[in-house]
Design a protein around this motif. Structure first.
Motif, PDB file in Angstrom:
ATOM      1  N   ILE A 135      -3.906   1.788 -11.365  1.00 25.14           N
ATOM      2  CA  ILE A 135      -3.800   3.057 -10.828  1.00 25.14           C
ATOM      3  C   ILE A 135      -3.448   3.036  -9.317  1.00 25.14           C
ATOM      4  N   LEU A 136      -4.111   2.034  -8.608  1.00 27.97           N
ATOM      5  CA  LEU A 136      -3.775   1.787  -7.096  1.00 27.97           C
ATOM      6  C   LEU A 136      -2.261   1.537  -6.772  1.00 27.97           C
ATOM      7  N   TYR A 175     -10.807   6.646  -1.449  1.00 26.27           N
ATOM      8  CA  TYR A 175     -11.205   6.424  -2.842  1.00 26.27           C
ATOM      9  C   TYR A 175     -10.705   5.083  -3.457  1.00 26.27           C
ATOM     10  N   ALA A 176      -9.538   4.484  -2.681  1.00 23.23           N
ATOM     11  CA  ALA A 176      -8.822   3.369  -3.394  1.00 23.23           C
ATOM     12  C   ALA A 176     -10.054   2.061  -2.941  1.00 23.23           C
ATOM     13  N   THR A 177     -10.666   2.225  -1.700  1.00 24.49           N
ATOM     14  CA  THR A 177     -11.710   1.276  -1.362  1.00 24.49           C
ATOM     15  C   THR A 177     -12.957   1.281  -2.496  1.00 24.49           C
ATOM     16  N   LYS A 178     -13.289   2.360  -2.649  1.00 26.99           N
ATOM     17  CA  LYS A 178     -14.455   2.521  -3.448  1.00 26.99           C
ATOM     18  C   LYS A 178     -14.107   2.228  -5.000  1.00 26.99           C
ATOM     19  N   LEU A 228      -8.128   9.508  -8.259  1.00 31.74           N
ATOM     20  CA  LEU A 228      -6.957   8.866  -8.141  1.00 31.74           C
ATOM     21  C   LEU A 228      -6.051   8.836  -9.203  1.00 31.74           C
ATOM     22  N   TRP A 229      -6.603   8.833 -10.302  1.00 28.56           N
ATOM     23  CA  TRP A 229      -5.901   9.059 -11.853  1.00 28.56           C
ATOM     24  C   TRP A 229      -5.405  10.394 -12.070  1.00 28.56           C
ATOM     25  N   ASP A 230      -6.009  11.453 -11.481  1.00 28.68           N
ATOM     26  CA  ASP A 230      -5.461  12.659 -11.277  1.00 28.68           C
ATOM     27  C   ASP A 230      -4.235  12.855 -10.566  1.00 28.68           C
ATOM     28  N   LEU A 290       1.047   6.665 -14.799  1.00 30.51           N
ATOM     29  CA  LEU A 290       1.024   5.381 -14.908  1.00 30.51           C
ATOM     30  C   LEU A 290       2.034   4.773 -15.571  1.00 30.51           C
ATOM     31  N   ASP A 291       2.291   5.341 -16.802  1.00 23.32           N
ATOM     32  CA  ASP A 291       3.404   4.790 -17.903  1.00 23.32           C
ATOM     33  C   ASP A 291       4.719   4.561 -17.038  1.00 23.32           C
TER      34      ASP A 291
END
Length: 332
Positions: free
Chosen positions: A135-136, A157-160, A173-175, A183-184
């Protein structure tokens, strides 16, 4: 801990059937395959950085008498060198790992110095939280495409998400990346061929293989990457600083604290059985290895962790001891 968004028992029908890695499953059923050299030349089997086992044989050399007749000069004796089938060797060491009844494990390894790699097993597994690295990586790739830096909130968000495996941050972050479609699309550019994003909000049910996770790790830790040096360094830094109670997994194979990783764990509501996965980079004897170990079907998280750590140590040992592999006799 995985969120209810990631642990829902419902799963969609697969949108497509991921291609099978050619020959890996049968290779893993072979405990050792050491390839000898013939008078015609040496047969080499080398696993390349993408995880595909590629074998090539030297063309038969003309006989000494034929060469001498053609050139008027005596031909030298062919030089033979030991060759190691790394996929078979990995399968051999994993065969010695105790796998609980009903469980499965798959592993892939890449030697960053030589570029050699091996993979065992082509089954698909739920990613659980290891998808957070993907995701990242996708978020960073999308930001690069538009020529922007991550926002302060995205960095938070990325850090957590990576350091604490926070699920709410992962969902945000997925949203942001456009869920499975985003992602794909990124994974296609990253070279992942058998990974499919989870349906709707179910990022934890993304399907993947050990070989694909190795390809993802190459994007994070390798120089030949779609991610910029700054993006790679950012992900690496977060993977080096996961919270202390999440430093199990492939780290078991490392020398001391010389590792960077992300783990995933998920109890399936439909069966009560666990998915336990670990991906990352470890340093052993001065050599850096990328390692991905995926498992499913253990009765507890603890049993899954033990399985993953045993598989990780075995997988790295298949490379660390490769110098003597040519002397290992074939068996079974």
């Amino acid at each position: 801990m995985e969120s209810s968004r990631a642990t829902s028992g419902s799963r969609r029908a697969r949108r497509r059937t991921p291609p099978r890695r050619r020959g890996l499953l049968s290779v893993c059923l072979t405990t050792v395959a050491v390839i000898g050299a013939t008078a015609a030349g040496t047969v080499y089997v080398k696993a390349h950085a993408r995880g595909d086992a590629v074998s090539s044989a030297a063309s038969p050399a003309p006989s000494s008498s034929a060469s001498a007749a053609a050139s008027g000069e005596a031909s030298a004796e062919p030089v033979t060198e030991p060759a190691v089938d790394r996929d078979a060797l990995l399968g051999s060491v994993l065969a010695k790992v105790t796998v609980p009844s009903g469980a499965k494990v798959s592993a892939a390894v890449l030697d960053l110095d030589s570029g050699d790699s091996a993979a065992c097993g082509d089954s698909s597994f739920d990613t659980a939280s290891i998808v957070k690295v993907d995701i990242l990586a996708t978020l960073l790739l999308q930001a690069q495409d538009t020529g922007r830096h991550l926002t302060a909130s995205e960095k938070a968000y990325a850090t957590k998400m990576i350091e604490n495996s926070d699920n709410a941050s992962a969902s945000r972050l997925w949203d942001a990346i456009g869920e499975a479609a985003g992602l794909d699309a990124a994974n296609k550019r990253f070279g992942l061929t058998s990974t499919e994003g989870g349906d709707g909000a179910l990022w934890g049910l993304t399907q993947t293989t050990a070989a694909d996770q190795l390809a993802l790790l190459q994007q994070v830790f390798g120089d030949d990457s779609k991610l910029s040096a700054a993006s790679r360094a950012y992900v690496q830094g977060l993977m080096k600083t996961v919270e202390s109670d999440q430093r199990w997994g492939v780290s078991a194979a490392a020398d001391g604290a010389r590792y960077a990783l992300k783990n995933g764990w998920l109890a399936r509501s439909t069966t009560g059985l666990w998915d336990v996965n670990s991906i990352g980079r470890v340093t052993v004897g001065g050599t850096d290895y990328l390692v991905a170990v995926l498992s499913k079907g253990t009765v507890s998280q603890a049993r899954g962790i033990s399985l993953v750590e045993a598989a990780a140590k075995a997988a790295v040992s298949s490379f660390a001891g490769a110098d003597s592999a040519a002397s290992v006799p074939a068996s079974r």
